[in-house]
Design a protein around this motif. Structure first.
Motif, short mmCIF file in Angstrom:
data_model
loop_
_atom_site.label_atom_id
_atom_site.label_comp_id
_atom_site.label_asym_id
_atom_site.label_seq_id
_atom_site.Cartn_x
_atom_site.Cartn_y
_atom_site.Cartn_z
N ALA A 51 0.83 -1.21 0.00
CA ALA A 51 0.00 0.00 0.00
C ALA A 51 0.87 1.25 0.00
CB ALA A 51 -0.93 -0.01 1.21
N ARG A 52 1.96 1.24 0.77
CA ARG A 52 2.86 2.39 0.77
C ARG A 52 3.47 2.62 -0.61
NH1 ARG A 52 4.08 0.23 5.91
NH2 ARG A 52 5.83 -0.98 5.07
N ALA A 53 3.88 1.52 -1.26
CA ALA A 53 4.50 1.63 -2.58
C ALA A 53 3.52 2.17 -3.61
CB ALA A 53 5.04 0.28 -3.02
N THR A 54 2.27 1.69 -3.56
CA THR A 54 1.27 2.17 -4.52
C THR A 54 0.94 3.63 -4.27
OG1 THR A 54 0.34 -0.07 -4.61
CG2 THR A 54 -1.01 1.71 -5.49
N LEU A 55 0.87 4.03 -3.01
CA LEU A 55 0.63 5.44 -2.69
C LEU A 55 1.74 6.31 -3.29
CD1 LEU A 55 -0.99 7.58 -0.99
CD2 LEU A 55 0.72 7.17 0.80
N ALA A 56 2.98 5.90 -3.08
CA ALA A 56 4.10 6.69 -3.61
C ALA A 56 4.06 6.76 -5.14
CB ALA A 56 5.43 6.08 -3.14
N ALA A 57 3.68 5.65 -5.75
CA ALA A 57 3.60 5.64 -7.22
C ALA A 57 2.52 6.58 -7.72
CB ALA A 57 3.34 4.21 -7.71
N PHE A 58 1.38 6.63 -7.03
CA PHE A 58 0.32 7.56 -7.44
C PHE A 58 0.72 9.00 -7.17
CE2 PHE A 58 -2.78 4.05 -7.86
CZ PHE A 58 -3.43 4.49 -9.00
N ARG A 59 1.47 9.23 -6.12
CA ARG A 59 1.96 10.60 -5.87
C ARG A 59 2.86 11.04 -7.02
NH1 ARG A 59 1.08 15.28 -2.71
NH2 ARG A 59 3.05 16.39 -2.53
N ASP A 60 3.74 10.16 -7.46
CA ASP A 60 4.60 10.48 -8.60
C ASP A 60 3.78 10.69 -9.87
OD1 ASP A 60 6.93 10.37 -7.14
OD2 ASP A 60 7.40 8.30 -7.68
N ALA A 61 2.81 9.79 -10.10
CA ALA A 61 2.04 9.84 -11.34
C ALA A 61 1.16 11.08 -11.43
CB ALA A 61 1.19 8.59 -11.48
N THR A 62 0.66 11.54 -10.29
CA THR A 62 -0.21 12.71 -10.29
C THR A 62 0.57 14.01 -10.14
OG1 THR A 62 -0.56 12.58 -7.89
CG2 THR A 62 -2.15 11.42 -9.31
N GLY A 63 1.83 13.91 -9.75
CA GLY A 63 2.62 15.12 -9.54
C GLY A 63 2.06 16.02 -8.46
N GLY A 64 1.33 15.43 -7.51
CA GLY A 64 0.74 16.22 -6.44
C GLY A 64 -0.48 17.01 -6.86
N ARG A 65 -0.99 16.81 -8.08
CA ARG A 65 -2.14 17.58 -8.56
C ARG A 65 -3.47 17.04 -8.07
NH1 ARG A 65 -1.32 17.40 -14.83
NH2 ARG A 65 -0.32 15.42 -14.25
N LEU A 66 -3.48 15.83 -7.51
CA LEU A 66 -4.71 15.20 -7.07
C LEU A 66 -4.52 14.70 -5.64
CD1 LEU A 66 -7.47 14.54 -8.36
CD2 LEU A 66 -6.56 12.29 -8.96
N PRO A 67 -5.37 15.11 -4.69
CA PRO A 67 -5.23 14.63 -3.32
C PRO A 67 -5.36 13.12 -3.24
CG PRO A 67 -6.72 16.51 -3.42
CD PRO A 67 -6.46 16.09 -4.84
N LEU A 68 -4.62 12.53 -2.31
CA LEU A 68 -4.63 11.08 -2.13
C LEU A 68 -5.11 10.73 -0.72
CD1 LEU A 68 -1.14 10.25 -3.72
CD2 LEU A 68 -3.38 10.29 -4.84
N VAL A 69 -5.84 9.63 -0.63
CA VAL A 69 -6.31 9.08 0.65
C VAL A 69 -5.70 7.71 0.78
CG1 VAL A 69 -8.32 8.43 2.02
CG2 VAL A 69 -8.47 10.38 0.44
N ALA A 70 -4.98 7.47 1.86
CA ALA A 70 -4.25 6.21 2.05
C ALA A 70 -5.08 5.21 2.84
CB ALA A 70 -2.93 6.45 2.76
N VAL A 71 -5.13 3.97 2.33
CA VAL A 71 -5.83 2.87 2.99
C VAL A 71 -4.95 1.63 2.89
CG1 VAL A 71 -8.00 1.60 3.18
CG2 VAL A 71 -7.97 3.82 2.04
N GLY A 72 -4.97 0.80 3.91
CA GLY A 72 -4.29 -0.49 3.85
C GLY A 72 -3.10 -0.58 4.78
N GLY A 73 -3.23 -1.39 5.82
CA GLY A 73 -2.11 -1.63 6.72
C GLY A 73 -1.78 -0.48 7.64
N ILE A 74 -2.73 0.39 7.91
CA ILE A 74 -2.51 1.54 8.80
C ILE A 74 -3.11 1.20 10.16
CG2 ILE A 74 -2.94 4.00 9.19
CD1 ILE A 74 -3.27 4.24 6.11
N GLY A 75 -2.26 1.16 11.18
CA GLY A 75 -2.75 0.79 12.51
C GLY A 75 -2.05 1.51 13.64
N SER A 76 -1.35 2.60 13.33
CA SER A 76 -0.64 3.35 14.37
C SER A 76 -0.48 4.79 13.90
CB SER A 76 0.74 2.75 14.63
OG SER A 76 1.59 2.93 13.50
N ALA A 77 -0.19 5.67 14.87
CA ALA A 77 0.08 7.06 14.52
C ALA A 77 1.31 7.17 13.64
CB ALA A 77 0.25 7.89 15.79
N ALA A 78 2.32 6.35 13.93
CA ALA A 78 3.55 6.40 13.15
C ALA A 78 3.30 6.04 11.69
CB ALA A 78 4.59 5.47 13.76
N GLU A 79 2.47 5.02 11.46
CA GLU A 79 2.19 4.63 10.08
C GLU A 79 1.32 5.68 9.38
OE1 GLU A 79 2.49 2.72 6.60
OE2 GLU A 79 3.60 2.22 8.42
#
Length: 357
Positions: A276-304
């Motif tokens: 999920a982290r890798a896919t998020l990073a790939a979409f950030r690169d692909a969108t160039g920051g022009r589209l907000p992203l919402v992260a889902v998957g494997g998040i269970g702590s403040a640190a994550e």
């Protein structure tokens, strides 16, 4: 502490039955706004969030515990997936705990009581919404999303999405098009090519029923780089307001230890984190920051959650971690996230979004 005491008894139940018990308990919680934490307040487009911790679609499919989920401190709650017609989903058993891995596998198949019933509950939930468009008392600060899908046996799935978006746009603060579930055969085909462009064009028009209600698109984590680039371009061109990245995965990490690891369906929880982290990073690169992203998957702590924000997410959503950690997880994450932002000198969430990219 209370949840940890009762969890062994809850885990003696079939996972789907236990889920129902937990939802009924959450539905009894009083509706109240989360305690104000100015550093955690953030915006995504025109929507203002008291904090960036949301509840992912799938946890409360039919909108039975909306107020209770806001009552545990979530800044946003996304109900659904709702389909135009009620459907029972796939045969049982269809949900499995992978306790040793902190994970779930499900092949539920968009089981829900239908759009009409879900929207009725959403209308009756005490909400702030967007007063100019949504009627009802403004008794909370949470943002309500409605996730829509197509019926399994539909002859025209794009028409199903258009119908769902138009209806949900009149109630929700945002509507999510879910084309990422692995449990409805052929559904993920809508993520590609002309099918995606046609879907977005139709749904962009349909959401005007709510006065251009924000439209989010939920995509799978199981995408190659070419597909990610194509989806990013189509979403930007199609007027999508945010991408939800992602959903359960059909892959199976080699390190899974639980006996149910070989079950068919989508895997969620801690083992999904790296993908999920890798896919998020790939979409950030692909969108160039022009589209907000919402992260889902494997998040269970403040640190994550903080790591996903620094990697480009404006918001994060929880589901499986709540099964293992209980409703108190949200409050713990809010406290931890506030401290992490303060430690690094950020005045607000928006300042931290994407700083590691």
């Amino acid at each position: 502490m209370i949840y940890r005491a009762i969890r062994p008894a809850l885990f003696l139940l079939d996972p789907e039955r236990a889920h129902g018990v937990a939802l009924r308990s959450l539905a009894l919680r009083p509706a109240r706004a989360a305690a104000p934490r100015p550093r955690l307040a953030t915006k995504l487009g025109e929507l203002s969030f008291a904090n960036p911790i949301g509840i992912a679609a799938g946890l409360d499919k039919d909108g039975r515990a909306i107020d209770g989920l806001f009552g545990i401190g979530a800044g946003a709650v996304e109900i659904g997936t709702l389909t135009p017609l009620p459907q029972p989903g796939n045969p049982k058993p269809r949900m499995f705990r992978l306790v040793a891995d902190g994970a779930l596998i499900n092949r539920l198949g968009f089981n829900n009581g239908g759009l009409e019933a879900g929207l009725a509950r959403a209308r009756s939930a005490r909400r702030a919404g967007r007063p100019a468009l949504k009627t009802g008392p403004a008794l909370r600060t949470g943002v309500l999303g409605i996730n829509v899908g197509a019926n399994k046996d539909s002859a025209d799935r794009i028409a199903d999405y258009a119908y769902g978006v138009a209806a949900a746009a009149q109630v929700a603060d945002y509507v999510t098009i879910n084309i990422s579930s692995p449990n409805t055969p052929g559904l993920r085909d809508l993520q590609h090519g002309d099918a995606l462009r046609d879907l977005l064009a139709v749904c962009d028009g349909a959401r005007m029923a709510g006065g251009r209600t924000p439209l989010w698109l939920k995509v799978a984590p199981d995408l190659d780089p070419a597909a990610i680039d194509a989806i990013a371009r189509a979403a930007i061109a199609g007027g999508v307001d945010a991408l939800v990245v992602g959903n359960t995965t059909v892959s199976r990490p080699a390190a899974l230890r639980s006996a149910h690891a070989g079950q068919t369906g989508g895997l969620s929880g801690a083992p999904l984190g790296a993908a999920a982290r890798a896919t998020l990073a790939a979409f950030r690169d692909a969108t160039g920051g022009r589209l907000p992203l919402v992260a889902v998957g494997g998040i269970g702590s403040a640190a994550e959650a903080y790591a996903r924000i620094r990697a480009g997410a404006s918001l994060v959503q929880l589901y499986t971690a709540l099964v293992y950690e209980g409703p108190g997880l949200v409050a713990r994450m809010l406290t931890g996230l506030d401290a992490l932002l303060a430690r690094d000198g950020f005045a607000g969430v928006a300042e931290a979004v994407g700083v590691d990219m």
